[in-house]
Design an enzyme around this catalytic site. Structure first.
Site, PDB file in Angstrom:
ATOM      1  N   ARG A   1       0.693  -1.280  -0.115  1.00  0.00           N
ATOM      2  CA  ARG A   1       0.057  -0.022   0.154  1.00  0.00           C
ATOM      3  C   ARG A   1       0.734   1.390  -0.113  1.00  0.00           C
ATOM      4  O   ARG A   1       1.861   1.126   0.675  1.00  0.00           O
ATOM      5  CB  ARG A   1      -0.969  -0.107   1.331  1.00  0.00           C
ATOM      6  CG  ARG A   1      -1.677   1.071   1.306  1.00  0.00           C
ATOM      7  CD  ARG A   1      -2.999   0.872   0.202  1.00  0.00           C
ATOM      8  NE  ARG A   1      -4.187   1.753   0.620  1.00  0.00           N
ATOM      9  CZ  ARG A   1      -5.151   1.983  -0.186  1.00  0.00           C
ATOM     10  NH1 ARG A   1      -5.130   1.802  -1.479  1.00  0.00           N
ATOM     11  NH2 ARG A   1      -6.048   2.801   0.322  1.00  0.00           N
TER      12      ARG A   1
ATOM     13  N   THR B   1      -9.144   0.231  -9.826  1.00  0.00           N
ATOM     14  CA  THR B   1      -8.571  -1.131  -9.167  1.00  0.00           C
ATOM     15  C   THR B   1      -8.552  -2.388 -10.255  1.00  0.00           C
ATOM     16  O   THR B   1      -9.686  -2.346 -10.883  1.00  0.00           O
ATOM     17  CB  THR B   1      -9.131  -1.279  -7.985  1.00  0.00           C
ATOM     18  OG1 THR B   1      -9.090  -0.020  -7.116  1.00  0.00           O
ATOM     19  CG2 THR B   1      -8.642  -2.491  -7.109  1.00  0.00           C
TER      20      THR B   1
ATOM     21  N   THR C   1      -4.067  -1.289  -7.422  1.00  0.00           N
ATOM     22  CA  THR C   1      -4.783  -0.004  -7.791  1.00  0.00           C
ATOM     23  C   THR C   1      -4.048   1.236  -7.817  1.00  0.00           C
ATOM     24  O   THR C   1      -2.930   1.440  -7.342  1.00  0.00           O
ATOM     25  CB  THR C   1      -5.910   0.166  -6.554  1.00  0.00           C
ATOM     26  OG1 THR C   1      -6.829   1.387  -6.919  1.00  0.00           O
ATOM     27  CG2 THR C   1      -5.270   0.615  -5.212  1.00  0.00           C
TER      28      THR C   1
ATOM     29  N   SER D   1     -10.298  -0.925   0.920  1.00  0.00           N
ATOM     30  CA  SER D   1     -11.178  -2.236   1.043  1.00  0.00           C
ATOM     31  C   SER D   1     -10.798  -3.356   0.236  1.00  0.00           C
ATOM     32  O   SER D   1     -11.598  -4.345   0.183  1.00  0.00           O
ATOM     33  CB  SER D   1     -12.362  -1.501   0.534  1.00  0.00           C
ATOM     34  OG  SER D   1     -13.112  -0.440   1.106  1.00  0.00           O
TER      35      SER D   1
ATOM     36  N   GLY E   1     -13.502  -2.053  -6.986  1.00  0.00           N
ATOM     37  CA  GLY E   1     -14.649  -1.374  -7.184  1.00  0.00           C
ATOM     38  C   GLY E   1     -14.983  -0.716  -5.499  1.00  0.00           C
ATOM     39  O   GLY E   1     -16.020  -0.472  -5.157  1.00  0.00           O
ATOM     40  N   GLY E   2     -13.830  -0.116  -5.055  1.00  0.00           N
ATOM     41  CA  GLY E   2     -13.966   0.613  -3.934  1.00  0.00           C
ATOM     42  C   GLY E   2     -14.421   0.084  -2.743  1.00  0.00           C
ATOM     43  O   GLY E   2     -14.270  -1.193  -2.398  1.00  0.00           O
TER      44      GLY E   2
END
Length: 586
Positions: free
Chosen positions: A119, A405, A423, A470, A491-492
């Site tokens: 991340r 993403t 993403t 998420s 998709g968030g």
């Protein structure tokens, strides 16, 4: 570091023993349900399966074929996953790439699971007020997205280098060759790619370098089928193939990133070369729990994927979803109620565990989830939902999350697996391009408001911190200990519910993997229930309303799921029918 939430607050909740205890041809999507024939008692003596061929499922056929090429050359699942990630950055630049980051679940043929965090991080000088205007109010989302303020240090190359060092078989440079060919020789622009360019010109065409690649001289996006070449990205990938991760985080590329981002950052802490040089991909504690007879592992903090997916499922164990079936409004009502409970905990507690303690064990404690599940009724709706653990020093954080993403899955012949969600956040990220790739806008995944009524938000901006996600790359094992399913989504904030519906479809409703991914999606993070527009759920709105849901609406959702299942000793893959995704065998 902020440590406002103490573990002492969680003392009444017994800890859970998680896994902290432990030319390619597209395949046909078989018509058999996922098998689960062996008993749990035989797990200790079960030998790992060897498959005839490995498989890659990805959101673009060219990327899936790149991963399959590496498998055919003798590469591991890790090697193929890296090649797939790199190729997706070429053919799906709106969604992922080396300018972004991601989360990865790896497992060997014995089911030993690893959890990897690539991340992005905020610049060291970033402050909690990064996304507030001069009067202390949150900036409009698009204002925050476009430009340097939203860019975090990219993590995908560091993540790839770490996992290759531990699990790679082929030379590092070999994994770059499919992506280099795609970037230099070109690829045909898909309809999804064209539509993304048309919908998001504020980011896709923000940078002159990007406009020259993806748009015509008339300012219009290239048409479907047009050959897209990106020689600048080919040169970047060649440099990284030769120099490794240092070629990205130090030297000419790092300097170009830092200078360009700083020039487009109007205030707050600017990204620097030392920020890039300091980045590390981290191995995190894997988060696994039992759902019925299955062992499910997914991504823990700073992602909310594992806690949200597992809590939603385990809270439903008291209900016979199999008997209700996918055509039952009651089944979807129960799923909605459980999602409401899980998302309430998510919004309060989830953030970067290096900055705020995240009570993963308490949130997934079986006794706690039984109590939460007991709040759910088959014939009525909960009037009010709130987080279930005490947290007087924390405030609920909200905000939009990643939409640009991609997810991909690899299983090699030996049964090694990779489930990687990658993403750059919104479509085309921040709009800033360096070396032929877009830089992410991942920092807008932080909560814009850092505190409420004197209580801090766990997911507020802080220097060096990773924003909450998420993303939910997921692995499923049967009662015999053998791999059953590898799945994930894009998709968030809908990512967990896409995975949840795939798992319920596969494990409870015994659907073949392609049919499980084709199931409609219900998204209930609050008291408003969102159902997929045009799906069978839209016809269930009156029934859901009759069960007490005061607000049910049909909306378009950015859905994109990929999976590979094990069916009677063979691999069967699928891509979400709403996407261009496919599964390709070795």
């Amino acid at each position: 570091m902020s440590r406002s939430l103490t573990w002492g607050l969680l003392a009444p909740f017994a800890p859970l023993s998680l896994a902290l205890s432990g030319c390619a041809t597209p395949t046909t999507n078989g018509a058999q349900p996922i098998s689960e024939t062996a008993s749990a008692a035989s797990a200790a003596t079960t030998q790992p399966e060897v498959f005839d061929k490995g498989m890659v499922s990805a959101a673009d056929p060219r990327a899936a074929q790149a991963g399959a090429e590496i498998l055919r050359r003798g590469g591991s699942a890790t090697d193929a996953a890296i090649a797939t990630m790199l190729a997706l950055g070429v053919v799906e630049p709106q969604s992922s790439g080396i300018g972004g980051g991601g989360f990865l679940m790896l497992a060997d043929e014995q089911g030993n699971v690893e959890s990897w965090d690539g991340r992005e991080t905020a610049p060291k000088a970033a402050t909690p007020a990064r996304f507030l205007d001069g009067s202390g109010q949150p900036l409009p989302f698009r204002t925050a997205v476009v430009g340097g303020r939203s860019v975090g240090v990219p993590g995908n190359i560091a993540l790839a280098a770490r996992i290759h060092a531990e699990h790679g078989r082929l030379p590092w440079a070999d994994l770059f060759q499919p992506a280099i060919r795609l970037a230099r020789e070109g690829y045909a622009l898909s309809k999804r790619g064209h539509d993304s360019l048309a919908r998001s010109p504020d980011t896709a065409a923000h940078d002159p370098q990007a406009r020259a690649i993806y748009y015509g001289s008339d300012g219009q996006p290239s048409p479907v089928g047009a050959t897209i070449r990106n020689p600048a990205l080919a040169r970047t990938l060649e440099r990284l193939a030769g120099e490794g991760a240092d070629g990205f985080y130090k030297g000419i590329i790092a300097r170009a990133i830092a200078e360009k981002v700083a020039a487009e950052t109007p205030s707050d802490g600017k990204l620097t070369e030392p920020d890039l040089a300091a980045f590390t991909a981290k191995k995190r504690p894997e988060v696994c729990a039992r759902y019925r007879v299955y062992r499910i592992c997914s991504m823990g903090p700073p992602s909310s994927g594992a806690t949200t997916v597992l809590a939603t499922l385990i809270q439903l164990e008291g209900f016979d979803l199999a008997a209700l079936g996918p055509g039952s409004p009651v089944a979807w009502h129960l799923i909605a109620e459980s999602e409401r409970l899980a998302y309430a905990d998510r919004e309060l507690f989830l953030g970067d565990p290096d900055f705020v303690p995240v009570p993963v064990e308490a949130l997934l404690d079986p006794a706690y989830l039984r109590r939460r599940g007991a709040l759910i009724s088959a014939d009525r709706t909960m009037a009010k939902v709130s987080a279930g653990l005490p947290a007087p020093h924390l405030a609920r954080g909200e905000g939009p999350e990643e939409h640009g993403t991609s997810h991909f899955v690899v299983v090699d012949r030996q049964g090694n697996t990779a489930s990687w969600t990658s993403t750059i956040e919104s479509a085309f990220g921040s709009g800033i391009m360096v070396g032929g790739f877009y830089l992410n806008n991942e920092l807008t995944d932080f909560s814009f408001v850092p505190e409420k009524d004197g209580a801090i938000v766990a997911n507020r901006v802080e220097g060096g911190k990773r924003p909450r996600s998420s993303m939910a790359p997921t692995l499923v094992y049967g009662p015999d200990g053998k791999l059953l399913l590898v799945v994930g989504a894009a998709g968030g904030a809908t990512i967990p519910v896409q995975v949840i519906r795939a798992l319920i479809g596969s494990l409870d409703w015994k659907l073949p993997v392609d049919q499980a991914l084709a199931l409609p999606v219900l998204f209930a993070p609050t008291d408003t229930i969102n159902v997929e527009k045009g799906s069978r759920l839209e016809a269930m709105i009156p029934a859901l309303t009759a069960l007490g849901h005061g607000s049910v609406r049909a909306i378009e959702m950015p859905l994109k799921t990929n999976a590979v299942a094990v069916v009677d000793g063979r691999l069967v893959g699928a891509g979400d029918p709403r996407s261009e995704g496919v599964a390709v065998s070795q």
